[in-house]
Scaffold this motif. Structure first.
Motif, PDB file in Angstrom:
ATOM      1  N   LEU A   1       0.833  -1.203   0.000  1.00 30.79           N
ATOM      2  CA  LEU A   1       0.000   0.000   0.000  1.00 30.79           C
ATOM      3  C   LEU A   1       0.872   1.259   0.000  1.00 30.79           C
ATOM      4  CD1 LEU A   1      -2.728   1.387   0.055  1.00 30.79           C
ATOM      5  CD2 LEU A   1      -2.752   1.088   2.554  1.00 30.79           C
ATOM      6  N   ARG A   2       1.912   1.243   0.801  1.00 28.53           N
ATOM      7  CA  ARG A   2       2.824   2.398   0.867  1.00 28.53           C
ATOM      8  C   ARG A   2       3.432   2.681  -0.506  1.00 28.53           C
ATOM      9  NH1 ARG A   2       8.100   2.515   1.135  1.00 28.53           N
ATOM     10  NH2 ARG A   2       8.293   0.329   1.696  1.00 28.53           N
TER      11      ARG A   2
ATOM     12  N   TRP B   1       2.264   1.692  -3.474  1.00 24.42           N
ATOM     13  CA  TRP B   1       1.213   2.095  -4.409  1.00 24.42           C
ATOM     14  C   TRP B   1       0.875   3.573  -4.243  1.00 24.42           C
ATOM     15  CZ3 TRP B   1      -3.583   4.066  -3.167  1.00 24.42           C
ATOM     16  CH2 TRP B   1      -4.435   4.291  -4.240  1.00 24.42           C
ATOM     17  N   PHE B   2       0.714   4.012  -2.992  1.00 26.04           N
ATOM     18  CA  PHE B   2       0.344   5.407  -2.714  1.00 26.04           C
ATOM     19  C   PHE B   2       1.429   6.360  -3.203  1.00 26.04           C
ATOM     20  CE2 PHE B   2       0.140   8.804   0.773  1.00 26.04           C
ATOM     21  CZ  PHE B   2      -0.707   9.614   0.050  1.00 26.04           C
TER      22      PHE B   2
ATOM     23  N   ARG C   1      -4.102   9.927  -5.326  1.00 26.88           N
ATOM     24  CA  ARG C   1      -4.407   8.621  -4.730  1.00 26.88           C
ATOM     25  C   ARG C   1      -4.785   8.714  -3.251  1.00 26.88           C
ATOM     26  NH1 ARG C   1       0.057   4.523  -7.429  1.00 26.88           N
ATOM     27  NH2 ARG C   1      -0.771   4.714  -9.534  1.00 26.88           N
ATOM     28  N   TRP C   2      -4.827   9.921  -2.717  1.00 26.36           N
ATOM     29  CA  TRP C   2      -5.044  10.100  -1.284  1.00 26.36           C
ATOM     30  C   TRP C   2      -6.344   9.466  -0.791  1.00 26.36           C
ATOM     31  CZ3 TRP C   2      -3.286  10.451   3.289  1.00 26.36           C
ATOM     32  CH2 TRP C   2      -4.056  10.954   4.332  1.00 26.36           C
TER      33      TRP C   2
ATOM     34  N   PHE D   1      -6.179   5.800  -0.812  1.00 27.84           N
ATOM     35  CA  PHE D   1      -5.222   5.379   0.211  1.00 27.84           C
ATOM     36  C   PHE D   1      -5.885   5.352   1.590  1.00 27.84           C
ATOM     37  CE2 PHE D   1      -2.302   6.683   3.602  1.00 27.84           C
ATOM     38  CZ  PHE D   1      -1.427   5.593   3.594  1.00 27.84           C
TER      39      PHE D   1
ATOM     40  N   ARG E   1      -8.155   2.311   1.824  1.00 31.62           N
ATOM     41  CA  ARG E   1      -7.398   1.057   1.909  1.00 31.62           C
ATOM     42  C   ARG E   1      -6.688   0.926   3.264  1.00 31.62           C
ATOM     43  NH1 ARG E   1      -4.205  -0.118  -3.732  1.00 31.62           N
ATOM     44  NH2 ARG E   1      -5.973  -0.042  -5.147  1.00 31.62           N
ATOM     45  N   TYR E   2      -6.087   2.004   3.724  1.00 31.44           N
ATOM     46  CA  TYR E   2      -5.365   1.951   4.990  1.00 31.44           C
ATOM     47  C   TYR E   2      -6.325   1.735   6.158  1.00 31.44           C
ATOM     48  CZ  TYR E   2      -2.100   3.284   8.741  1.00 31.44           C
ATOM     49  OH  TYR E   2      -1.341   3.316   9.877  1.00 31.44           O
TER      50      TYR E   2
ATOM     51  N   GLU F   1       0.131   8.709   6.502  1.00 29.35           N
ATOM     52  CA  GLU F   1      -0.476   7.643   7.307  1.00 29.35           C
ATOM     53  C   GLU F   1      -0.771   8.056   8.738  1.00 29.35           C
ATOM     54  OE1 GLU F   1       3.925   7.176   7.783  1.00 29.35           O
ATOM     55  OE2 GLU F   1       2.607   7.537   6.110  1.00 29.35           O
TER      56      GLU F   1
END
Length: 127
Positions: A57-58, A60-61, A67-68, A71, A74-75, A111
């Motif tokens: 995920l990190r 990909w973002f 993509r925020w 993200f 997903r997070y 994050e």
């Protein structure tokens, strides 16, 4: 503004790891150690890599603004599946001031922002 009775008796703040320490229970929430910061200068109480977004995920973002929103979704999904989140939430609630530390340049889209919001909006674990 919420009334005092609705406000938690605990606080969760976010701060860049590169800023000088300013008190609180200091927790690094990045999976990778931030560049150029010694362990002494970081003045950490804990480093909780397992609360950070997954490596996939990190990557990909990549801190891409477009993509925020995805993200965040997903997070939050990862946080909901992470059994360590409940323990950390209880730890935060036992302290008056927790500081989530991050290394990203963007102070509004990272994050630590998602984790703070998740912790402050979530139910009391075990309640």
């Amino acid at each position: 503004m919420a009334s005092t009775s609705e406000s938690p008796s605990w606080n969760v703040r976010i701060r860049r790891i590169y800023a000088p320490p300013d008190g609180g229970f200091r927790v690094l929430v990045d999976r990778l150690w931030p560049r150029g910061v010694s362990r002494e200068r970081a003045s950490l109480d804990e480093w909780l890599k397992d609360l950070a977004p997954s490596t996939d995920l990190r990557k990909w973002f990549g801190h891409r603004e477009e993509r925020w929103e995805e993200f965040v979704q997903r997070y939050r999904g990862e946080l909901e599946q992470n059994p360590e989140v409940a323990d950390f939430s209880l730890e935060c609630r036992s302290r008056p001031d927790t500081v989530l530390l991050f290394g990203a340049r963007n102070e509004k889209e990272n994050e630590a922002v998602v984790l703070r919001d998740y912790l402050l909006s979530g139910p009391v674990p075990g309640a």
